[in-house]
Design an enzyme around this catalytic site. Structure first.
Site, mmCIF file in Angstrom:
data_model
loop_
_atom_site.group_PDB
_atom_site.id
_atom_site.type_symbol
_atom_site.label_atom_id
_atom_site.label_comp_id
_atom_site.label_asym_id
_atom_site.label_seq_id
_atom_site.Cartn_x
_atom_site.Cartn_y
_atom_site.Cartn_z
ATOM 1 N N SER A 129 35.263 30.822 42.895
ATOM 2 C CA SER A 129 34.999 30.443 44.288
ATOM 3 C C SER A 129 34.944 28.929 44.457
ATOM 4 O O SER A 129 34.746 28.182 43.503
ATOM 5 C CB SER A 129 33.677 31.052 44.750
ATOM 6 O OG SER A 129 33.618 32.415 44.426
HETATM 7 N N1 SAH Z 1 31.667 34.804 41.042
HETATM 8 C C1 SAH Z 1 32.953 34.491 40.422
HETATM 9 C C2 SAH Z 1 34.131 34.677 41.354
HETATM 10 C C3 SAH Z 1 34.333 36.085 41.656
HETATM 11 S S1 SAH Z 1 35.937 36.603 42.209
HETATM 12 C C4 SAH Z 1 32.969 33.122 39.804
HETATM 13 O O1 SAH Z 1 31.956 32.407 39.872
HETATM 14 O O2 SAH Z 1 33.985 32.760 39.210
HETATM 15 C C5 SAH Z 1 35.490 38.291 42.515
HETATM 16 C C6 SAH Z 1 35.287 39.115 41.275
HETATM 17 O O3 SAH Z 1 34.826 40.381 41.713
HETATM 18 C C7 SAH Z 1 36.563 39.366 40.489
HETATM 19 O O4 SAH Z 1 36.412 38.919 39.177
HETATM 20 C C8 SAH Z 1 36.735 40.883 40.555
HETATM 21 O O5 SAH Z 1 37.240 41.453 39.353
HETATM 22 C C9 SAH Z 1 35.319 41.349 40.825
HETATM 23 N N2 SAH Z 1 35.201 42.672 41.445
HETATM 24 C C10 SAH Z 1 35.919 43.205 42.469
HETATM 25 N N3 SAH Z 1 35.491 44.451 42.747
HETATM 26 C C11 SAH Z 1 34.478 44.716 41.873
HETATM 27 C C12 SAH Z 1 33.628 45.843 41.653
HETATM 28 N N4 SAH Z 1 33.716 46.972 42.372
HETATM 29 N N5 SAH Z 1 32.700 45.763 40.676
HETATM 30 C C13 SAH Z 1 32.586 44.648 39.918
HETATM 31 N N6 SAH Z 1 33.354 43.544 40.078
HETATM 32 C C14 SAH Z 1 34.287 43.583 41.043
#
Ligand code: SAH
Length: 219
Positions: A67
């Protein structure tokens, strides 16, 4: 953008990074201190590593994104974490957001549906000595029942509605921050506070996140 000698100096680079985050509304000193201590450069690999100190989201493995730093700061600020808190993050991604949370909370659990991201983040947490974070491969839309309830929950992928199991795993007085909306449209960052009876919902700002996807990924 051409690089000036100043941008190669780590202290100067960090100052610019924190200035950008602060100018977008991150004013909580504890959050800014956490963002000063955790080096975003450690969480971005390959081609995009040199852009780690710019205030923009960047691609990471598994087609996901780390992000935008100011959004990480604003979400963390909205959670108003206290040092005794147990926090759940849904969407480990690069691990950067969890690392920031680890500076403010007692214990951080972070889950991602991609095993590879969980593995790589776990290695980074170990290398950086962040011993109060546990990363697990799981479908975070069901929360983490074995560690519930949580003082704070942060969802870093967009849901159509705040997932019911996550609402249920929030302590009374607890706060959840979650981007809500269709993934191809503008989403809204929502702050949910659990009351003695029911929940209070506050819209914070428009955002754009990758979608919350059901089930565990193939990798
Ligand atoms: N917080 C992260 C950015 C997250 S991007 C950082 O600091 O880099 C969103 C993430 O959510 C992705 O890695 C994706 O794989 C995850 N995601 C999406 N759906 C999900 C679910 N149902 N359960 C767990 N993770 C999920």
């Amino acid at each position: 953008m051409t690089e000036t000698p100043d941008e190669k100096d780590p202290a100067e680079r960090k100052m610019r990074f924190l200035f950008a985050v602060r100018s977008r509304g991150v004013t909580d000193a504890r959050v800014l201190n956490a963002m000063e201590r955790i080096d975003r450069g450690a969480f971005v690999k390959g081609l995009f590593a040199e852009r780690a100190y710019e205030d923009m989201p960047l691609p990471i493995a598994c087609g996901q994104t780390i992000s935008q730093p100011s959004v990480v700061g604003l979400m963390t600020q909205a959670l108003n974490i206290s040092p005794r808190d147990k926090v759940l993050e849904v969407g480990t991604g690069s691990g950067y957001q969890a690392a920031i949370l680890s500076q403010l909370a007692r214990r951080v659990y972070t889950v991602d549906r991609h095993r590879r991201l969980v593995r790589e983040a776990t290695e980074l947490f170990r290398a950086l000595g962040l011993t109060n974070i546990t990363a697990l491969a799981a479908d975070g839309s069901f929360g983490l029942p074995e560690q519930a309830p949580f003082d704070r929950i942060l969802v870093t992928a967009a849901a159509e509605d705040p997932p019911g199991p996550l609402l249920a795993q929030l302590k009374i007085g607890g706060i959840m921050v979650v981007p809500v909306g269709q993934t191809d449209a503008v989403q809204n960052l929502i702050k949910v506070t659990r009351l003695e009876q029911g929940y209070d919902y506050e819209e914070l700002r428009p955002v754009r996140f990758v979608p919350l996807v059901e089930g565990i990924g193939a990798d």
